[in-house]
Design a protein around this motif. Sequence first.
Motif, PDB file in Angstrom:
ATOM      1  N   UNK A 438       1.265  -1.401   0.154  1.00 51.47           N
ATOM      2  CA  UNK A 438      -0.140  -0.245  -0.028  1.00 51.47           C
ATOM      3  C   UNK A 438       1.361   0.977   0.148  1.00 51.47           C
ATOM      4  N   UNK A 439       1.131   1.245  -1.486  1.00 53.24           N
ATOM      5  CA  UNK A 439       1.434   3.343  -1.363  1.00 53.24           C
ATOM      6  C   UNK A 439       0.925   4.372  -0.552  1.00 53.24           C
ATOM      7  N   UNK A 440      -0.512   4.494  -0.029  1.00 54.91           N
ATOM      8  CA  UNK A 440      -0.889   4.864  -0.448  1.00 54.91           C
ATOM      9  C   UNK A 440      -0.654   6.368   0.653  1.00 54.91           C
ATOM     10  N   UNK A 441      -0.020   5.773   1.658  1.00 52.69           N
ATOM     11  CA  UNK A 441       0.758   7.261   2.392  1.00 52.69           C
ATOM     12  C   UNK A 441       2.427   7.363   2.361  1.00 52.69           C
ATOM     13  N   UNK A 504       4.020   3.421  -6.512  1.00 51.10           N
ATOM     14  CA  UNK A 504       2.970   2.633  -7.408  1.00 51.10           C
ATOM     15  C   UNK A 504       3.849   2.315  -8.735  1.00 51.10           C
ATOM     16  N   UNK A 505       3.499   0.714  -8.663  1.00 52.26           N
ATOM     17  CA  UNK A 505       4.477   0.624 -10.028  1.00 52.26           C
ATOM     18  C   UNK A 505       4.733  -1.210  -9.476  1.00 52.26           C
ATOM     19  N   UNK A 506       5.216  -1.614 -10.603  1.00 49.00           N
ATOM     20  CA  UNK A 506       5.899  -3.092 -10.315  1.00 49.00           C
ATOM     21  C   UNK A 506       7.770  -2.912 -10.388  1.00 49.00           C
ATOM     22  N   UNK A 532       3.457  -1.807  -6.150  1.00 49.26           N
ATOM     23  CA  UNK A 532       2.865  -0.649  -4.740  1.00 49.26           C
ATOM     24  C   UNK A 532       1.999  -0.525  -5.542  1.00 49.26           C
ATOM     25  N   UNK A 533       0.317  -0.149  -4.958  1.00 49.32           N
ATOM     26  CA  UNK A 533      -0.320   0.488  -5.160  1.00 49.32           C
ATOM     27  C   UNK A 533      -1.135   1.040  -4.347  1.00 49.32           C
ATOM     28  N   UNK A 534      -1.770   2.425  -4.825  1.00 53.03           N
ATOM     29  CA  UNK A 534      -2.584   3.248  -4.081  1.00 53.03           C
ATOM     30  C   UNK A 534      -3.682   1.902  -3.250  1.00 53.03           C
ATOM     31  N   UNK A 535      -3.820   1.833  -2.181  1.00 55.30           N
ATOM     32  CA  UNK A 535      -4.873   1.089  -1.748  1.00 55.30           C
ATOM     33  C   UNK A 535      -5.905   1.773  -2.006  1.00 55.30           C
ATOM     34  N   UNK A 536      -7.434   1.657  -2.098  1.00 55.22           N
ATOM     35  CA  UNK A 536      -8.478   2.501  -2.607  1.00 55.22           C
ATOM     36  C   UNK A 536      -9.580   2.280  -0.674  1.00 55.22           C
ATOM     37  N   UNK A 537      -9.610   3.386  -0.513  1.00 57.25           N
ATOM     38  CA  UNK A 537     -10.322   3.755   1.229  1.00 57.25           C
ATOM     39  C   UNK A 537     -12.074   4.522   0.711  1.00 57.25           C
TER      40      UNK A 537
END
Length: 539
Positions: A438-441, A504-506, A532-537
Amino acid sequence: MIVFVAALALGATPALAVHTSPLEIDGDVIPFSAQDWQTLFFSGGVFNCSTTAPGGTATSKTCVSERLDDTASIFTGGGSKDGLDIPFWAGKEGSVPDKDNLVTAFAARYTSGTDQILYFGGDRFATNGDAQIGFWFFQDNVQFNPSTGTFSGNHQVNDILILSNFTQGGTLTNIQALLVTAISASGDLSFTTIASASAGTTFACNGPDTICAATNAGTTPSLDPNYKDKANTPAGTYPPVAFFEGGLNLSAFNLGGECFASFLMETRSSQSITAVLKDFVGGAFQPCQAGIVTHVRADSNNADLTNNNNVAFPTPLHDQALVTGTPGVATPTGTVTFEFFDNLNCDPANFVAQESGTLSQVIAPTATTGGVAEALSPSRTPNPGPHSYHAKYNGDSRYPATGFSMCEPFTVAQVPSGISTFIADPITGADLTNQALNTNSGPVSVVDKATVTCGIAPTGGVTFTFFNNATCTGSGTVDNCGLAGGCPLNASGVATSGTHLITAGVFSFNAVYNGDFNCLPSATSSCEPVCGLPFLTHP
Protein backbone atom coordinates in the motif's frame (compact mmCIF):
# COMPACT_ATOMS: atom_id res chain seq x y z
CA MET A 1 88.55 -52.42 28.52
CA ILE A 2 87.23 -55.29 26.40
CA VAL A 3 84.18 -57.14 27.71
CA PHE A 4 83.15 -60.61 26.60
CA VAL A 5 79.78 -62.17 27.39
CA ALA A 6 78.40 -65.65 26.93
CA ALA A 7 77.92 -66.94 23.41
CA LEU A 8 74.52 -66.72 21.75
CA ALA A 9 72.49 -69.86 21.40
CA LEU A 10 71.85 -71.21 17.92
CA GLY A 11 68.38 -70.82 16.43
CA ALA A 12 66.02 -73.76 16.33
CA THR A 13 65.99 -73.91 12.52
CA PRO A 14 68.72 -76.16 11.06
CA ALA A 15 71.26 -73.95 9.27
CA LEU A 16 72.63 -74.44 5.80
CA ALA A 17 76.14 -75.94 5.49
CA VAL A 18 78.21 -72.81 4.91
CA HIS A 19 81.23 -74.40 3.23
CA THR A 20 79.42 -76.22 0.41
CA SER A 21 76.76 -73.85 -0.89
CA PRO A 22 76.01 -71.36 -2.29
CA LEU A 23 79.75 -70.53 -2.36
CA GLU A 24 82.52 -73.06 -1.80
CA ILE A 25 84.87 -72.67 1.15
CA ASP A 26 87.64 -74.94 -0.08
CA GLY A 27 90.84 -72.89 -0.13
CA ASP A 28 90.70 -71.70 -3.75
CA VAL A 29 88.81 -69.28 -6.00
CA ILE A 30 87.75 -71.81 -8.64
CA PRO A 31 84.10 -72.95 -8.87
CA PHE A 32 83.56 -76.69 -8.88
CA SER A 33 80.24 -77.92 -7.46
CA ALA A 34 79.05 -74.46 -6.40
CA GLN A 35 79.90 -70.80 -6.97
CA ASP A 36 83.31 -69.48 -6.00
CA TRP A 37 85.10 -66.15 -6.12
CA GLN A 38 85.82 -66.47 -9.84
CA THR A 39 82.06 -66.68 -10.32
CA LEU A 40 81.66 -63.26 -8.75
CA PHE A 41 84.62 -61.17 -9.82
CA PHE A 42 86.78 -60.28 -12.73
CA SER A 43 90.10 -58.82 -11.69
CA GLY A 44 92.10 -56.70 -14.07
CA GLY A 45 95.29 -56.52 -12.04
CA VAL A 46 96.48 -55.91 -8.51
CA PHE A 47 95.44 -52.26 -8.72
CA ASN A 48 92.17 -52.87 -10.54
CA CYS A 49 89.95 -55.20 -8.54
CA SER A 50 86.57 -55.09 -10.28
CA THR A 51 83.19 -56.14 -8.95
CA THR A 52 81.93 -56.70 -12.48
CA ALA A 53 81.03 -60.36 -12.52
CA PRO A 54 80.22 -62.92 -15.17
CA GLY A 55 77.63 -64.56 -12.94
CA GLY A 56 76.69 -65.51 -9.43
CA THR A 57 73.65 -64.97 -7.27
CA ALA A 58 75.13 -62.90 -4.45
CA THR A 59 72.80 -60.11 -3.31
CA SER A 60 75.79 -57.91 -2.42
CA LYS A 61 79.47 -58.20 -3.24
CA THR A 62 82.60 -56.10 -3.21
CA CYS A 63 86.26 -56.47 -4.06
CA VAL A 64 88.97 -53.97 -3.07
CA SER A 65 92.70 -53.90 -3.86
CA GLU A 66 95.49 -51.65 -2.61
CA ARG A 67 98.97 -50.73 -3.75
CA LEU A 68 102.03 -52.58 -2.52
CA ASP A 69 104.29 -49.63 -1.77
CA ASP A 70 104.76 -46.88 0.78
CA THR A 71 101.67 -45.05 -0.49
CA ALA A 72 99.41 -47.81 0.81
CA SER A 73 97.23 -47.07 3.82
CA ILE A 74 98.08 -48.80 7.08
CA PHE A 75 96.99 -48.51 10.69
CA THR A 76 98.98 -46.36 13.07
CA GLY A 77 98.76 -45.40 16.72
CA GLY A 78 97.91 -47.29 19.88
CA GLY A 79 94.19 -46.60 19.52
CA SER A 80 93.90 -48.68 16.36
CA LYS A 81 92.53 -51.78 18.05
CA ASP A 82 89.52 -53.96 17.48
CA GLY A 83 88.29 -53.27 21.00
CA LEU A 84 87.93 -49.52 20.47
CA ASP A 85 85.37 -47.52 18.53
CA ILE A 86 86.16 -46.28 15.03
CA PRO A 87 86.99 -42.65 15.96
CA PHE A 88 89.99 -43.96 17.97
CA TRP A 89 91.46 -45.58 14.86
CA ALA A 90 94.13 -43.80 12.83
CA GLY A 91 95.95 -44.53 9.59
CA LYS A 92 98.71 -43.25 7.37
CA GLU A 93 100.59 -44.00 4.20
CA GLY A 94 103.32 -46.51 4.91
CA SER A 95 104.31 -50.14 4.95
CA VAL A 96 104.01 -53.14 7.26
CA PRO A 97 105.91 -56.44 7.45
CA ASP A 98 105.38 -58.35 4.23
CA LYS A 99 103.43 -61.16 5.91
CA ASP A 100 100.93 -58.57 7.16
CA ASN A 101 100.65 -56.76 3.84
CA LEU A 102 97.20 -57.28 2.32
CA VAL A 103 96.68 -57.14 -1.43
CA THR A 104 93.00 -57.79 -2.10
CA ALA A 105 89.90 -58.23 0.04
CA PHE A 106 86.51 -59.43 -1.12
CA ALA A 107 83.14 -60.18 0.42
CA ALA A 108 79.73 -61.40 -0.67
CA ARG A 109 76.32 -61.95 0.85
CA TYR A 110 73.88 -64.59 -0.28
CA THR A 111 70.27 -65.46 0.35
CA SER A 112 69.95 -69.23 0.29
CA GLY A 113 66.49 -70.47 1.16
CA THR A 114 65.71 -68.77 4.45
CA ASP A 115 69.38 -68.28 5.31
CA GLN A 116 71.51 -65.16 4.98
CA ILE A 117 75.20 -66.04 4.58
CA LEU A 118 78.29 -63.82 4.61
CA TYR A 119 81.38 -64.90 2.72
CA PHE A 120 84.74 -63.15 2.92
CA GLY A 121 88.23 -63.63 1.61
CA GLY A 122 91.51 -62.03 0.70
CA ASP A 123 95.14 -62.50 -0.10
CA ARG A 124 98.46 -61.21 1.22
CA PHE A 125 101.87 -60.44 -0.18
CA ALA A 126 104.04 -62.88 1.79
CA THR A 127 103.43 -66.11 3.68
CA ASN A 128 106.41 -66.30 6.01
CA GLY A 129 105.35 -66.59 9.64
CA ASP A 130 102.01 -66.77 11.38
CA ALA A 131 99.08 -64.73 10.08
CA GLN A 132 96.37 -63.06 12.11
CA ILE A 133 93.55 -61.88 9.88
CA GLY A 134 90.33 -60.10 10.76
CA PHE A 135 87.21 -59.07 8.92
CA TRP A 136 84.89 -56.34 10.15
CA PHE A 137 81.35 -56.03 8.86
CA PHE A 138 80.05 -52.59 9.84
CA GLN A 139 76.46 -51.39 9.79
CA ASP A 140 77.72 -47.82 9.53
CA ASN A 141 79.52 -46.47 6.48
CA VAL A 142 83.10 -46.66 7.77
CA GLN A 143 85.69 -44.89 5.60
CA PHE A 144 89.33 -43.88 5.87
CA ASN A 145 90.34 -40.33 4.94
CA PRO A 146 94.00 -40.41 3.80
CA SER A 147 94.32 -36.64 3.93
CA THR A 148 93.58 -36.51 7.67
CA GLY A 149 94.58 -40.02 8.73
CA THR A 150 91.20 -40.47 10.43
CA PHE A 151 88.31 -42.89 10.08
CA SER A 152 84.68 -41.80 9.81
CA GLY A 153 81.74 -43.80 11.08
CA ASN A 154 81.02 -45.57 14.33
CA HIS A 155 80.53 -49.07 15.61
CA GLN A 156 76.98 -50.21 16.22
CA VAL A 157 75.58 -53.06 18.26
CA ASN A 158 75.56 -56.20 16.06
CA ASP A 159 78.65 -55.25 14.08
CA ILE A 160 80.55 -58.48 13.36
CA LEU A 161 84.27 -59.20 13.70
CA ILE A 162 85.64 -62.40 12.16
CA LEU A 163 89.08 -63.41 13.45
CA SER A 164 91.16 -66.18 11.94
CA ASN A 165 94.68 -67.19 12.82
CA PHE A 166 97.03 -69.38 10.80
CA THR A 167 99.88 -70.60 12.92
CA GLN A 168 102.72 -73.06 12.38
CA GLY A 169 103.02 -72.10 8.75
CA GLY A 170 99.30 -72.35 8.14
CA THR A 171 98.83 -75.90 9.32
CA LEU A 172 96.73 -74.88 12.32
CA THR A 173 93.59 -72.97 11.44
CA ASN A 174 91.06 -71.37 13.74
CA ILE A 175 88.21 -68.92 13.23
CA GLN A 176 85.80 -67.15 15.54
CA ALA A 177 82.95 -64.71 15.03
CA LEU A 178 82.51 -61.94 17.59
CA LEU A 179 79.42 -59.77 17.89
CA VAL A 180 79.49 -56.25 19.29
CA THR A 181 76.96 -56.12 22.11
CA ALA A 182 77.66 -52.68 23.58
CA ILE A 183 79.78 -49.55 23.11
CA SER A 184 80.67 -47.63 26.26
CA ALA A 185 80.74 -43.85 26.52
CA SER A 186 84.53 -44.07 26.48
CA GLY A 187 84.54 -46.08 23.23
CA ASP A 188 85.24 -49.55 24.60
CA LEU A 189 83.46 -52.42 22.86
CA SER A 190 81.80 -55.40 24.49
CA PHE A 191 81.76 -58.64 22.51
CA THR A 192 80.13 -62.02 22.56
CA THR A 193 81.59 -64.99 20.70
CA ILE A 194 78.79 -66.41 18.59
CA ALA A 195 80.72 -69.15 16.78
CA SER A 196 84.20 -70.65 16.56
CA ALA A 197 86.05 -73.53 14.95
CA SER A 198 89.60 -74.88 14.87
CA ALA A 199 91.47 -77.69 13.19
CA GLY A 200 94.99 -78.97 12.70
CA THR A 201 94.63 -78.46 8.95
CA THR A 202 94.08 -75.64 6.49
CA PHE A 203 90.29 -76.03 6.81
CA ALA A 204 88.05 -75.55 9.84
CA CYS A 205 84.28 -75.65 10.41
CA ASN A 206 82.29 -75.86 13.59
CA GLY A 207 79.92 -78.76 14.20
CA PRO A 208 76.75 -77.12 12.86
CA ASP A 209 78.70 -75.84 9.84
CA THR A 210 77.62 -72.26 10.54
CA ILE A 211 81.14 -70.85 10.44
CA CYS A 212 84.04 -72.07 8.32
CA ALA A 213 87.47 -70.93 7.20
CA ALA A 214 90.04 -72.23 4.77
CA THR A 215 93.39 -71.33 3.32
CA ASN A 216 95.21 -72.89 0.39
CA ALA A 217 97.38 -75.86 1.34
CA GLY A 218 99.26 -75.76 -1.98
CA THR A 219 99.68 -73.45 -4.93
CA THR A 220 96.45 -72.51 -6.67
CA PRO A 221 95.36 -70.00 -9.34
CA SER A 222 94.81 -66.52 -7.91
CA LEU A 223 91.71 -64.41 -8.34
CA ASP A 224 93.85 -61.76 -9.99
CA PRO A 225 95.76 -63.20 -12.97
CA ASN A 226 98.48 -60.61 -12.32
CA TYR A 227 98.89 -61.39 -8.63
CA LYS A 228 102.57 -61.70 -7.69
CA ASP A 229 103.82 -62.59 -4.22
CA LYS A 230 107.11 -61.73 -2.52
CA ALA A 231 108.63 -65.17 -3.16
CA ASN A 232 108.27 -64.76 -6.94
CA THR A 233 105.80 -67.57 -7.34
CA PRO A 234 104.66 -67.54 -10.99
CA ALA A 235 102.24 -64.70 -11.69
CA GLY A 236 98.60 -65.56 -11.22
CA THR A 237 99.38 -68.17 -8.56
CA TYR A 238 98.84 -68.16 -4.82
CA PRO A 239 101.67 -69.82 -2.88
CA PRO A 240 100.51 -71.94 0.07
CA VAL A 241 98.54 -70.01 2.73
CA ALA A 242 98.56 -66.74 0.75
CA PHE A 243 94.80 -66.98 0.22
CA PHE A 244 92.16 -67.00 2.94
CA GLU A 245 88.38 -67.34 2.82
CA GLY A 246 85.54 -67.98 5.22
CA GLY A 247 81.79 -67.96 5.69
CA LEU A 248 79.28 -67.22 8.44
CA ASN A 249 75.59 -68.11 8.44
CA LEU A 250 73.99 -64.96 9.81
CA SER A 251 70.55 -66.50 10.15
CA ALA A 252 71.85 -69.17 12.53
CA PHE A 253 72.53 -66.37 15.02
CA ASN A 254 69.42 -64.27 14.36
CA LEU A 255 71.48 -61.75 12.40
CA GLY A 256 69.93 -62.32 8.99
CA GLY A 257 68.07 -59.04 9.17
CA GLU A 258 71.17 -56.88 9.66
CA CYS A 259 72.59 -54.77 6.86
CA PHE A 260 76.31 -54.12 6.59
CA ALA A 261 77.15 -50.94 4.74
CA SER A 262 80.92 -51.44 4.77
CA PHE A 263 83.59 -54.01 5.50
CA LEU A 264 87.28 -54.06 6.30
CA MET A 265 89.94 -56.76 6.17
CA GLU A 266 92.80 -56.29 8.61
CA THR A 267 96.03 -57.86 9.78
CA ARG A 268 96.99 -57.76 13.42
CA SER A 269 100.13 -57.92 15.55
CA SER A 270 98.94 -61.00 17.48
CA GLN A 271 95.95 -63.23 18.16
CA SER A 272 94.87 -61.09 21.10
CA ILE A 273 91.71 -58.97 20.71
CA THR A 274 93.74 -56.08 22.13
CA ALA A 275 96.44 -56.45 19.47
CA VAL A 276 97.46 -53.34 17.56
CA LEU A 277 96.13 -53.41 14.00
CA LYS A 278 98.51 -53.28 11.05
CA ASP A 279 97.31 -53.27 7.44
CA PHE A 280 93.76 -52.84 6.16
CA VAL A 281 91.77 -52.99 2.95
CA GLY A 282 88.10 -52.09 2.93
CA GLY A 283 85.23 -50.38 1.26
CA ALA A 284 81.48 -50.22 0.79
CA PHE A 285 79.55 -53.47 0.94
CA GLN A 286 75.76 -53.42 1.06
CA PRO A 287 73.54 -50.50 0.00
CA CYS A 288 72.05 -50.06 3.47
CA GLN A 289 69.84 -47.21 2.39
CA ALA A 290 66.08 -46.98 2.63
CA GLY A 291 64.06 -45.32 -0.08
CA ILE A 292 60.85 -43.42 0.57
CA VAL A 293 57.95 -42.86 -1.82
CA THR A 294 54.85 -40.94 -0.79
CA HIS A 295 51.31 -40.49 -2.09
CA VAL A 296 48.30 -38.48 -0.98
CA ARG A 297 45.46 -40.98 -0.53
CA ALA A 298 41.70 -40.67 -0.07
CA ASP A 299 40.54 -42.31 3.15
CA SER A 300 37.47 -43.85 1.54
CA ASN A 301 38.99 -45.78 -1.36
CA ASN A 302 42.76 -45.19 -1.18
CA ALA A 303 42.68 -43.31 -4.49
CA ASP A 304 45.90 -41.48 -5.30
CA LEU A 305 45.19 -37.74 -5.07
CA THR A 306 48.78 -36.58 -5.68
CA ASN A 307 48.83 -33.91 -8.41
CA ASN A 308 45.02 -33.94 -8.51
CA ASN A 309 43.82 -30.39 -9.14
CA ASN A 310 40.15 -31.11 -8.54
CA VAL A 311 39.77 -32.94 -5.23
CA ALA A 312 36.15 -32.65 -4.12
CA PHE A 313 35.30 -31.08 -0.81
CA PRO A 314 34.88 -32.57 1.73
CA THR A 315 37.38 -35.41 1.14
CA PRO A 316 39.04 -36.95 4.21
CA LEU A 317 42.56 -37.89 3.17
CA HIS A 318 46.04 -38.77 4.45
CA ASP A 319 49.60 -39.12 3.27
CA GLN A 320 51.01 -42.60 2.67
CA ALA A 321 54.75 -43.31 2.96
CA LEU A 322 56.25 -46.52 1.59
CA VAL A 323 59.78 -47.16 2.84
CA THR A 324 61.81 -49.83 1.01
CA GLY A 325 64.90 -51.51 2.40
CA THR A 326 67.79 -53.51 1.01
CA PRO A 327 67.22 -56.93 -0.63
CA GLY A 328 67.79 -59.78 1.78
CA VAL A 329 67.82 -57.44 4.80
CA ALA A 330 65.08 -56.83 7.32
CA THR A 331 62.37 -54.37 6.36
CA PRO A 332 62.83 -50.82 7.69
CA THR A 333 61.19 -50.09 11.04
CA GLY A 334 60.58 -46.94 13.05
CA THR A 335 58.67 -43.80 12.19
CA VAL A 336 58.00 -41.37 9.37
CA THR A 337 57.60 -37.62 9.83
CA PHE A 338 54.94 -36.00 7.64
CA GLU A 339 54.63 -32.28 6.96
CA PHE A 340 51.51 -30.58 5.56
CA PHE A 341 51.42 -27.21 3.77
CA ASP A 342 48.81 -24.83 2.39
CA ASN A 343 50.64 -24.41 -0.91
CA LEU A 344 51.66 -26.56 -3.87
CA ASN A 345 55.42 -26.67 -3.31
CA CYS A 346 55.95 -27.51 0.38
CA ASP A 347 57.08 -23.96 1.03
CA PRO A 348 57.71 -23.47 4.77
CA ALA A 349 56.01 -20.07 4.52
CA ASN A 350 52.66 -21.91 4.51
CA PHE A 351 53.58 -24.73 6.87
CA VAL A 352 50.54 -26.10 8.70
CA ALA A 353 51.45 -29.19 10.70
CA GLN A 354 54.06 -31.86 11.41
CA GLU A 355 52.74 -35.34 12.15
CA SER A 356 54.17 -38.80 12.76
CA GLY A 357 53.30 -42.30 11.60
CA THR A 358 54.68 -45.70 12.61
CA LEU A 359 55.90 -48.15 9.96
CA SER A 360 54.41 -51.61 9.54
CA GLN A 361 55.63 -54.19 7.04
CA VAL A 362 53.48 -54.71 3.96
CA ILE A 363 55.94 -56.68 1.79
CA ALA A 364 58.64 -58.98 3.16
CA PRO A 365 62.16 -58.80 1.68
CA THR A 366 63.44 -61.37 -0.79
CA ALA A 367 66.86 -62.11 -2.20
CA THR A 368 66.27 -59.62 -5.00
CA THR A 369 63.78 -57.11 -3.57
CA GLY A 370 63.79 -55.04 -0.44
CA GLY A 371 61.06 -55.27 2.16
CA VAL A 372 58.47 -52.50 2.17
CA ALA A 373 56.88 -50.87 5.19
CA GLU A 374 54.00 -48.41 5.24
CA ALA A 375 53.25 -45.44 7.49
CA LEU A 376 50.16 -43.23 7.31
CA SER A 377 49.71 -39.68 8.49
CA PRO A 378 46.62 -38.81 10.56
CA SER A 379 43.51 -38.13 8.50
CA ARG A 380 42.53 -34.55 7.71
CA THR A 381 39.88 -32.87 5.54
CA PRO A 382 41.52 -29.86 3.91
CA ASN A 383 39.52 -26.82 2.88
CA PRO A 384 39.40 -25.83 -0.77
CA GLY A 385 42.67 -24.46 -2.07
CA PRO A 386 46.26 -25.58 -2.77
CA HIS A 387 47.95 -28.06 -0.42
CA SER A 388 50.94 -30.39 -0.31
CA TYR A 389 52.64 -33.07 1.78
CA HIS A 390 56.14 -34.40 2.04
CA ALA A 391 57.66 -36.96 4.40
CA LYS A 392 60.95 -38.36 5.63
CA TYR A 393 61.97 -41.67 7.17
CA ASN A 394 63.68 -41.28 10.54
CA GLY A 395 65.87 -44.37 10.31
CA ASP A 396 66.46 -47.36 12.60
CA SER A 397 69.42 -49.46 13.72
CA ARG A 398 69.94 -50.78 10.18
CA TYR A 399 69.03 -47.87 7.97
CA PRO A 400 69.97 -44.19 8.23
CA ALA A 401 67.31 -41.52 8.01
CA THR A 402 66.30 -40.26 4.58
CA GLY A 403 65.74 -36.74 3.43
CA PHE A 404 62.27 -35.50 2.64
CA SER A 405 60.43 -37.11 -0.24
CA MET A 406 59.35 -35.22 -3.31
CA CYS A 407 56.62 -32.69 -2.65
CA GLU A 408 53.10 -34.04 -3.28
CA PRO A 409 50.82 -31.22 -4.42
CA PHE A 410 47.04 -31.37 -4.72
CA THR A 411 44.22 -28.86 -4.88
CA VAL A 412 40.84 -29.13 -3.23
CA ALA A 413 38.27 -27.64 -5.58
CA GLN A 414 36.06 -24.73 -4.57
CA VAL A 415 32.59 -25.79 -3.52
CA PRO A 416 29.52 -24.85 -5.63
CA SER A 417 27.28 -22.39 -3.84
CA GLY A 418 23.55 -21.76 -3.85
CA ILE A 419 21.57 -18.62 -3.15
CA SER A 420 17.97 -18.04 -2.08
CA THR A 421 16.42 -14.60 -1.70
CA PHE A 422 13.31 -12.78 -0.53
CA ILE A 423 12.15 -9.20 -0.26
CA ALA A 424 11.77 -8.22 3.37
CA ASP A 425 10.37 -5.52 5.59
CA PRO A 426 13.49 -3.84 6.97
CA ILE A 427 11.91 -3.53 10.42
CA THR A 428 9.97 -6.75 10.96
CA GLY A 429 11.76 -8.97 8.46
CA ALA A 430 8.41 -10.11 7.04
CA ASP A 431 8.55 -11.66 3.56
CA LEU A 432 7.14 -9.19 1.04
CA THR A 433 8.06 -11.10 -2.12
CA ASN A 434 5.27 -11.12 -4.70
CA GLN A 435 3.15 -8.88 -2.47
CA ALA A 436 1.20 -5.72 -3.25
CA LEU A 437 2.29 -2.94 -0.95
CA ASN A 438 0.00 0.00 0.00
CA THR A 439 1.59 3.24 -1.18
CA ASN A 440 -1.28 5.50 -0.11
CA SER A 441 0.91 7.02 2.56
CA GLY A 442 3.94 7.24 0.31
CA PRO A 443 6.75 4.96 -0.78
CA VAL A 444 7.34 1.73 1.20
CA SER A 445 10.89 0.82 2.27
CA VAL A 446 12.08 -2.72 1.51
CA VAL A 447 15.36 -4.68 1.51
CA ASP A 448 16.40 -7.86 -0.24
CA LYS A 449 17.83 -10.70 1.83
CA ALA A 450 20.04 -13.45 0.39
CA THR A 451 20.97 -16.71 2.11
CA VAL A 452 24.08 -18.38 0.66
CA THR A 453 24.73 -22.10 1.10
CA CYS A 454 28.05 -23.92 0.51
CA GLY A 455 29.64 -27.08 1.83
CA ILE A 456 31.72 -24.86 4.07
CA ALA A 457 30.74 -21.60 5.82
CA PRO A 458 30.72 -18.94 3.07
CA THR A 459 32.29 -15.54 3.43
CA GLY A 460 32.43 -12.55 1.12
CA GLY A 461 29.50 -10.67 -0.26
CA VAL A 462 26.39 -10.57 -2.46
CA THR A 463 25.56 -8.20 -5.29
CA PHE A 464 21.88 -7.24 -5.44
CA THR A 465 20.12 -5.63 -8.42
CA PHE A 466 16.89 -3.64 -8.16
CA PHE A 467 14.71 -3.40 -11.29
CA ASN A 468 11.82 -1.09 -12.27
CA ASN A 469 9.89 -4.04 -13.68
CA ALA A 470 8.56 -7.36 -12.45
CA THR A 471 10.82 -9.59 -14.56
CA CYS A 472 14.36 -8.53 -13.64
CA THR A 473 15.04 -7.51 -17.20
CA GLY A 474 16.90 -4.57 -18.62
CA SER A 475 19.28 -2.45 -16.63
CA GLY A 476 18.74 -2.36 -12.91
CA THR A 477 20.29 -0.54 -10.04
CA VAL A 478 23.28 -2.46 -8.69
CA ASP A 479 23.51 -2.56 -4.91
CA ASN A 480 26.86 -3.62 -3.37
CA CYS A 481 26.27 -1.80 -0.10
CA GLY A 482 29.10 0.47 -1.16
CA LEU A 483 31.64 -2.37 -0.89
CA ALA A 484 33.77 -3.83 -3.68
CA GLY A 485 32.97 -7.37 -2.62
CA GLY A 486 29.26 -6.80 -2.24
CA CYS A 487 26.93 -6.65 0.72
CA PRO A 488 28.70 -8.76 3.38
CA LEU A 489 27.50 -12.11 4.60
CA ASN A 490 26.98 -12.52 8.31
CA ALA A 491 27.99 -15.62 10.29
CA SER A 492 24.77 -17.33 9.20
CA GLY A 493 25.53 -16.78 5.53
CA VAL A 494 22.88 -14.05 5.11
CA ALA A 495 23.44 -10.74 3.31
CA THR A 496 21.06 -7.77 3.30
CA SER A 497 20.82 -5.16 0.57
CA GLY A 498 20.50 -1.47 1.10
CA THR A 499 16.99 0.03 1.49
CA HIS A 500 14.95 0.57 -1.65
CA LEU A 501 11.63 2.47 -2.07
CA ILE A 502 8.55 0.89 -3.59
CA THR A 503 6.23 3.41 -5.21
CA ALA A 504 3.16 2.78 -7.33
CA GLY A 505 4.25 0.31 -9.98
CA VAL A 506 6.01 -3.03 -10.34
CA PHE A 507 9.55 -3.78 -9.22
CA SER A 508 11.85 -6.78 -8.68
CA PHE A 509 15.16 -7.94 -7.18
CA ASN A 510 17.68 -10.61 -7.93
CA ALA A 511 21.07 -11.36 -6.41
CA VAL A 512 24.32 -13.22 -7.01
CA TYR A 513 26.92 -14.44 -4.49
CA ASN A 514 30.42 -13.39 -5.51
CA GLY A 515 32.25 -16.38 -4.02
CA ASP A 516 35.30 -16.62 -1.78
CA PHE A 517 38.43 -18.76 -1.39
CA ASN A 518 36.34 -21.83 -0.56
CA CYS A 519 33.05 -21.29 -2.40
CA LEU A 520 32.39 -20.67 -6.07
CA PRO A 521 30.18 -17.74 -7.13
CA SER A 522 26.53 -18.63 -7.31
CA ALA A 523 24.16 -18.47 -10.22
CA THR A 524 21.78 -15.50 -10.23
CA SER A 525 18.86 -16.00 -7.88
CA SER A 526 15.25 -16.27 -9.00
CA CYS A 527 13.56 -13.00 -9.76
CA GLU A 528 11.58 -11.58 -6.84
CA PRO A 529 8.71 -9.29 -7.91
CA VAL A 530 6.85 -6.81 -5.74
CA CYS A 531 4.32 -4.10 -6.59
CA GLY A 532 3.13 -0.85 -5.07
CA LEU A 533 -0.54 0.17 -5.22
CA PRO A 534 -2.51 3.02 -3.68
CA PHE A 535 -5.17 1.04 -1.87
CA LEU A 536 -8.76 2.39 -2.20
CA THR A 537 -10.39 3.68 0.92
CA HIS A 538 -14.15 4.05 1.54
CA PRO A 539 -15.66 7.07 3.21
